[in-house]
Motif scaffolding. Structure first.
Motif, PDB file in Angstrom:
ATOM      1  N   LYS A 184       0.820  -1.226   0.000  1.00  0.00           N
ATOM      2  CA  LYS A 184       0.000   0.000   0.000  1.00  0.00           C
ATOM      3  C   LYS A 184       0.848   1.268   0.000  1.00  0.00           C
ATOM      4  N   ASP A 185       2.032   1.202  -0.624  1.00  0.00           N
ATOM      5  CA  ASP A 185       2.830   2.424  -0.759  1.00  0.00           C
ATOM      6  C   ASP A 185       2.377   3.265  -1.952  1.00  0.00           C
ATOM      7  N   ARG A 186       1.532   2.663  -2.805  1.00  0.00           N
ATOM      8  CA  ARG A 186       0.968   3.335  -3.978  1.00  0.00           C
ATOM      9  C   ARG A 186       2.057   3.901  -4.897  1.00  0.00           C
ATOM     10  N   LYS A 187       3.189   3.218  -4.915  1.00  0.00           N
ATOM     11  CA  LYS A 187       4.303   3.648  -5.769  1.00  0.00           C
ATOM     12  C   LYS A 187       4.807   2.463  -6.607  1.00  0.00           C
ATOM     13  N   PRO A 188       3.974   1.983  -7.517  1.00  0.00           N
ATOM     14  CA  PRO A 188       4.395   0.845  -8.340  1.00  0.00           C
ATOM     15  C   PRO A 188       5.544   1.220  -9.267  1.00  0.00           C
ATOM     16  N   LYS A 189       6.426   0.288  -9.476  1.00  0.00           N
ATOM     17  CA  LYS A 189       7.539   0.480 -10.403  1.00  0.00           C
ATOM     18  C   LYS A 189       7.216  -0.325 -11.665  1.00  0.00           C
ATOM     19  N   TRP A 190       6.567   0.351 -12.609  1.00  0.00           N
ATOM     20  CA  TRP A 190       6.132  -0.323 -13.818  1.00  0.00           C
ATOM     21  C   TRP A 190       7.311  -0.667 -14.720  1.00  0.00           C
ATOM     22  N   GLU A 191       7.195  -1.787 -15.400  1.00  0.00           N
ATOM     23  CA  GLU A 191       8.224  -2.215 -16.342  1.00  0.00           C
ATOM     24  C   GLU A 191       7.554  -2.936 -17.510  1.00  0.00           C
ATOM     25  N   PRO A 192       7.584  -2.377 -18.708  1.00  0.00           N
ATOM     26  CA  PRO A 192       8.223  -1.137 -19.146  1.00  0.00           C
ATOM     27  C   PRO A 192       7.646   0.089 -18.426  1.00  0.00           C
ATOM     28  N   SER A 193       8.509   1.073 -18.227  1.00  0.00           N
ATOM     29  CA  SER A 193       8.156   2.223 -17.396  1.00  0.00           C
ATOM     30  C   SER A 193       7.501   3.362 -18.174  1.00  0.00           C
ATOM     31  N   LYS A 194       7.603   3.339 -19.517  1.00  0.00           N
ATOM     32  CA  LYS A 194       7.061   4.432 -20.329  1.00  0.00           C
ATOM     33  C   LYS A 194       6.261   3.864 -21.503  1.00  0.00           C
ATOM     34  N   LEU A 195       5.312   4.650 -21.956  1.00  0.00           N
ATOM     35  CA  LEU A 195       4.467   4.219 -23.058  1.00  0.00           C
ATOM     36  C   LEU A 195       5.273   3.875 -24.296  1.00  0.00           C
ATOM     37  N   GLU A 196       6.306   4.691 -24.594  1.00  0.00           N
ATOM     38  CA  GLU A 196       7.071   4.472 -25.824  1.00  0.00           C
ATOM     39  C   GLU A 196       7.864   3.171 -25.795  1.00  0.00           C
ATOM     40  N   LEU A 197       8.021   2.586 -24.612  1.00  0.00           N
ATOM     41  CA  LEU A 197       8.740   1.317 -24.498  1.00  0.00           C
ATOM     42  C   LEU A 197       7.830   0.105 -24.699  1.00  0.00           C
ATOM     43  N   VAL A 198       6.531   0.345 -24.761  1.00  0.00           N
ATOM     44  CA  VAL A 198       5.568  -0.735 -24.996  1.00  0.00           C
ATOM     45  C   VAL A 198       5.280  -0.770 -26.496  1.00  0.00           C
ATOM     46  N   THR A 199       5.906  -1.696 -27.198  1.00  0.00           N
ATOM     47  CA  THR A 199       5.825  -1.730 -28.658  1.00  0.00           C
ATOM     48  C   THR A 199       4.542  -2.379 -29.152  1.00  0.00           C
ATOM     49  N   ASP A 200       4.254  -2.171 -30.434  1.00  0.00           N
ATOM     50  CA  ASP A 200       3.074  -2.792 -31.032  1.00  0.00           C
ATOM     51  C   ASP A 200       3.185  -4.316 -30.992  1.00  0.00           C
ATOM     52  N   ASP A 201       4.401  -4.838 -31.194  1.00  0.00           N
ATOM     53  CA  ASP A 201       4.587  -6.286 -31.144  1.00  0.00           C
ATOM     54  C   ASP A 201       4.257  -6.836 -29.757  1.00  0.00           C
ATOM     55  N   MET A 202       4.637  -6.087 -28.715  1.00  0.00           N
ATOM     56  CA  MET A 202       4.316  -6.510 -27.359  1.00  0.00           C
ATOM     57  C   MET A 202       2.800  -6.519 -27.144  1.00  0.00           C
ATOM     58  N   VAL A 203       2.127  -5.483 -27.611  1.00  0.00           N
ATOM     59  CA  VAL A 203       0.675  -5.409 -27.471  1.00  0.00           C
ATOM     60  C   VAL A 203       0.012  -6.550 -28.235  1.00  0.00           C
ATOM     61  N   ASN A 204       0.469  -6.797 -29.443  1.00  0.00           N
ATOM     62  CA  ASN A 204      -0.107  -7.883 -30.249  1.00  0.00           C
ATOM     63  C   ASN A 204      -0.023  -9.220 -29.519  1.00  0.00           C
ATOM     64  N   HIS A 205       1.052  -9.406 -28.780  1.00  0.00           N
ATOM     65  CA  HIS A 205       1.271 -10.668 -28.063  1.00  0.00           C
ATOM     66  C   HIS A 205       0.135 -10.954 -27.084  1.00  0.00           C
ATOM     67  N   TYR A 206      -0.385  -9.911 -26.427  1.00  0.00           N
ATOM     68  CA  TYR A 206      -1.442 -10.096 -25.424  1.00  0.00           C
ATOM     69  C   TYR A 206      -2.751 -10.577 -26.060  1.00  0.00           C
ATOM     70  N   PHE A 207      -2.890 -10.388 -27.363  1.00  0.00           N
ATOM     71  CA  PHE A 207      -4.126 -10.766 -28.048  1.00  0.00           C
ATOM     72  C   PHE A 207      -3.980 -12.086 -28.814  1.00  0.00           C
ATOM     73  N   SER A 208      -2.834 -12.717 -28.684  1.00  0.00           N
ATOM     74  CA  SER A 208      -2.567 -13.949 -29.420  1.00  0.00           C
ATOM     75  C   SER A 208      -2.904 -15.170 -28.576  1.00  0.00           C
ATOM     76  N   LYS A 209      -3.139 -16.281 -29.264  1.00  0.00           N
ATOM     77  CA  LYS A 209      -3.377 -17.534 -28.577  1.00  0.00           C
ATOM     78  C   LYS A 209      -2.104 -17.982 -27.863  1.00  0.00           C
TER      79      LYS A 209
END
Length: 381
Positions: free
Chosen positions: A332-357
């Motif tokens: 409950k520190d409400r300070k998550p350390k996201w990884e990837p940390s920035k939007l530009e680091l989340v590529t289209d290929d990575m996003v596509n992966h979440y929608f694949s079988k």
């Protein structure tokens, strides 16, 4: 009123029979009625049993305590993932999505009494049903992007069918709605003051009909149409549409920043801050999911969301779900350390992966059961 059994784990769901009405009651108030795996199994069992019961004409879903349902017990799922058992958590999602599909395709009318918090899985149990009764105590949100998850339980279906791009606004920011706003946007079908709920239930118990017109007329007798607060975001749907209709998260944020420079409304700055604090990966996959849901039926949405959930739990590209649960629910520190940390680091290929079988021979997609004809399914969103 009876528990399903005397086992302490199963008394978290209660069941009541009065005449032709069957009432299912979430009974885990100290945990805000968050859905455990056992509760989900019991709910599916009860919904299907009531559907087969020729004497049952109407199902009421309600809760004890100050929450209707604060969602799934994601902390327990995160614990399984940390212990290397992502498939255990995924099976909970499989059962939960199956319940949502049963509600969405239910052959008898369901009245959900949303007198309190309605988050995540609580929305999946109710919004897909025929009647949703909000009160002055109702608080709705889909807060998943702050947890490294995404709006699931068929949310890509019901959010995408709200007016304009209000669903994108709710799903990406996790913003709270009160009961009046739920009624205005269509998440609720009626608004009944909480002091009149017992009278409403008594009236429903006295009917002997599955006719939705008759049921709606009875609920309407106890209903009000309250006025939206002047500063409600729903009063500014044109601004929301201007911003949240954009193609990418970055374009949405730029549009919001532009509006903030010209409007000093608190909800705009709050939306910006929510997006900045959320998991970048979650934002990307959530936007794509909601946009896909606009063109898909409820079954297709749930099957796609299940694939997404499995990829989130596997954590191949991001472990944001475990980190989000740590920061928000556990430490409950409400300070998550996201990884990837920035939007530009989340590529289209990575996003596509979440929608694949999933590339796993021992793992199956969500397989939804065959259902009868659906006279009450997904009414009026």
């Amino acid at each position: 009123m009876v528990a399903l059994s005397s086992n302490s784990d199963t008394d978290k769901v209660l069941f009541e029979e009065i005449g032709c009405v069957r009432t299912i009651i979430l009974n885990r108030p100290k945990q805000l009625n968050a859905l455990s795996s056992a509760m989900i199994s019991q709910l599916l069992e009860l919904f299907l049993a009531c559907e087969k019961d020729s004497n049952a004409k109407l199902v009421i879903l309600k809760s004890t305590g100050r929450a209707f349902c604060a969602g799934g017990d994601v902390a327990a799922i995160a614990r399984d993932v940390r212990q290397g058992n992502w498939k255990l958590g995924a099976q909970v999602f499989r059962k939960k999505f199956t319940v949502c599909y049963a509600v969405a395709t239910y052959s008898k009318p369901q009245v959900s009494i949303l007198n309190g918090i309605v988050f995540g899985g609580g929305a999946g149990l109710s919004i897909h049903g025929r009647f949703r009764v909000a009160t002055e105590k109702s608080v709705f949100a889909m807060p998943e992007t702050a947890l490294g998850l995404f709006p699931d339980v068929g949310a890509s279906y019901f959010l995408s069918r709200l007016p304009g791009f209000f669903g994108e606004y709710l799903g990406l920011t996790g913003s709270l709605l009160d009961g009046t706003e739920m009624l205005a946007c269509g998440l609720a079908t009626h608004f009944v003051p909480s002091e009149r709920l017992s009278s409403l239930e008594e009236a429903l118990h006295n009917i002997n009909s599955s006719d939705p017109t008759i049921i709606s007329a009875i609920i309407t007798e106890f209903s009000q149409v309250p006025k939206l607060k002047e500063k409600s975001p729903y009063n500014h749907l044109k601004i929301i549409d201007r911003c949240f209709s954009r193609r990418t998260i970055e374009e949405i944020m730029v549009a919001l920043e532009t509006e903030a420079a010209n409007n000093k409304d608190d909800w705009i700055s709050s939306a910006i801050q929510s997006l900045k604090k959320a998991s970048p990966t979650s934002l990307r996959i959530s936007l794509r999911s909601i946009r896909a849901g606009r063109l898909q039926g409820i079954g297709t949405c749930l099957i796609r969301e299940f694939r997404m959930a499995c990829h989130v739990l596997k954590g191949e590209f991001s472990k944001d779900f475990v980190e989000g649960c740590r920061a928000i629910l556990l430490d409950k520190d409400r300070k998550p350390k996201w990884e990837p940390s920035k939007l530009e680091l989340v590529t289209d290929d990575m996003v596509n992966h979440y929608f694949s079988k999933l590339n796993d021979e021992d793992w199956k997609d969500l397989q939804l059961p065959g259902r009868p004809s659906l006279p009450y399914a997904i009414a009026k969103l």
